[in-house]
Design a protein around this motif. Structure first.
Motif, short mmCIF file in Angstrom:
data_model
loop_
_atom_site.label_atom_id
_atom_site.label_comp_id
_atom_site.label_asym_id
_atom_site.label_seq_id
_atom_site.Cartn_x
_atom_site.Cartn_y
_atom_site.Cartn_z
N SER A 68 -37.86 14.74 88.96
CA SER A 68 -39.30 14.52 89.18
C SER A 68 -39.79 15.63 90.11
CB SER A 68 -39.51 13.15 89.82
OG SER A 68 -40.79 13.06 90.40
N GLY A 108 -47.83 20.93 81.73
CA GLY A 108 -47.02 21.39 82.86
C GLY A 108 -45.77 22.14 82.43
N THR A 112 -43.51 24.46 85.01
CA THR A 112 -42.25 23.81 85.41
C THR A 112 -41.06 24.72 85.13
OG1 THR A 112 -43.19 21.65 84.88
CG2 THR A 112 -40.80 21.76 85.04
N CYS A 128 -38.13 18.79 74.37
CA CYS A 128 -38.64 17.78 73.43
C CYS A 128 -40.16 17.70 73.52
CB CYS A 128 -38.01 16.41 73.71
SG CYS A 128 -38.58 15.61 75.21
N HIS A 167 -37.97 15.15 69.48
CA HIS A 167 -39.43 15.16 69.42
C HIS A 167 -40.02 13.90 68.81
CE1 HIS A 167 -37.91 19.31 68.92
NE2 HIS A 167 -38.91 19.64 69.71
N SER A 170 -39.75 7.27 69.56
CA SER A 170 -40.75 6.42 70.19
C SER A 170 -40.26 6.04 71.58
CB SER A 170 -40.94 5.16 69.34
OG SER A 170 -41.43 4.12 70.16
N ALA A 171 -41.03 6.41 72.59
CA ALA A 171 -40.65 6.07 73.97
C ALA A 171 -40.67 4.56 74.16
CB ALA A 171 -41.59 6.76 74.95
#
Ligand SMILES: NC(=O)c1ccc[n+]([C@@H]2O[C@H](COP(=O)([O-])OP(=O)(O)OC[C@H]3O[C@@H](n4cnc5c(N)ncnc54)[C@H](OP(=O)(O)O)[C@@H]3O)[C@@H](O)[C@H]2O)c1
Length: 248
Positions: A68, A108, A112, A128, A167, A170-171
């Protein structure tokens, strides 16, 4: 008859063929390496996709570190997941991992990766990220100067082994503890077969999932963009759709 006549050269060719070493049999594309001992880091692992992948891989027995921008956020996400998952800031996560999954939003992405070029040197990076826009008509693919998020990663990380995968997941399903198997294939792209084999093997650690080689990074744009179609499918059928590549 000239000296280039094939019948005159035939004995010499036969002798050369007899001396040549036997061609090694083609490797079985499903003969994948054992990746169970590799540490997997997830940059942006506090988000839905990163947390979902961290959960599934840790549940399969993989050592996982959530990254994070703030170490304390990563540690709380890791504590919530349990399963031996650790949390760290993105830089430490990258340093301590063998395989690093990039799961930050497209906005980002470049910033990053630029900031972590040193920490990611030599690492197997798995991008991903799907560069998508949303408007009243739904999701659509953004044009990326480098061609795709994966190619942008490869351009920004010349000393890393950049691949692209995960990619189309489904989260929601990844994070749902009641779901035993994730019924989908994972398209894996990259330049080096040994690296894509590792990522295929990593995908296969998750029950129901299979990693399928899907080409080089120059073909990542379509794979990333296809998520816009899956989002439309999900909205129409109120589903969490996946993909299967048939006949392989
Ligand atoms: N959601 C899905 O179903 C899904 C499926 C496949 C692929 N993906 C891809 O996975 C990536 C993450 O998706 P997500 O839904 O998990 O996104 P998200 O929740 O919006 O973001 C993931 C994490 O990235 C960090 N982050 C946010 N903004 C950032 C920035 N500007 N720079 C660096 N880090 C930032 C945040 O962590 P900290 O604040 O803790 O740093 C956040 O928790 C996306 O690129 C998406 O295209 C998503």
């Amino acid at each position: 008859m000239t000296s280039t006549d094939s019948t005159q050269n035939a004995p010499a060719e036969a002798a050369a063929a007899a001396k040549a070493p036997a061609k090694a049999p083609a490797k079985d594309p499903w003969d994948l390496p054992d990746v169970s001992g590799l540490v997997v880091g997830v940059l942006g692992g506090t988000g839905d996709q990163g947390r979902g992948l961290a959960y599934r891989l840790a549940r399969a027995g993989q050592k996982v570190i959530i990254g994070s921008r703030a170490a304390d956020r990563a540690r709380s996400a890791a504590d919530e997941l349990g399963l031996g998952v650790e949390g760290a800031d993105n830089a430490e996560c990258a340093r301590r991992s063998d395989i690093v999954i990039i799961a930050v939003p497209w906005e980002g992405h470049a910033k990053t990766l630029e900031a972590l070029r040193e920490e990611l040197a030599g690492k197997l990076v798995v991008d991903c990220v799907n560069p998508l826009g949303f408007d009243k008509q739904g999701a659509y693919a953004l044009q990326v100067e480098e061609g795709s998020a994966a190619q942008q990663a490869a351009a920004l990380l010349p000393d890393s082994r950049v691949t692209a995968a995960f990619h189309h997941l489904s989260a929601v399903l990844l994070q749902d503890e009641s779901v035993e198997e994730i019924d989908t294939d994972v398209m894996v792209l990259g330049e080096v077969r040994a690296d894509t084999d590792i990522v295929q093997a990593l995908a296969a650690r998750i029950p129901g999932m299979r990693g399928v080689f899907a080409g080089r990074l120059r073909n990542a744009h379509q794979v990333e963009s296809l998520v816009a179609n899956l989002i439309s499918t999900n909205r129409r059928y109120k589903a969490h759709s996946g993909l299967r590549v048939t006949d392989v």
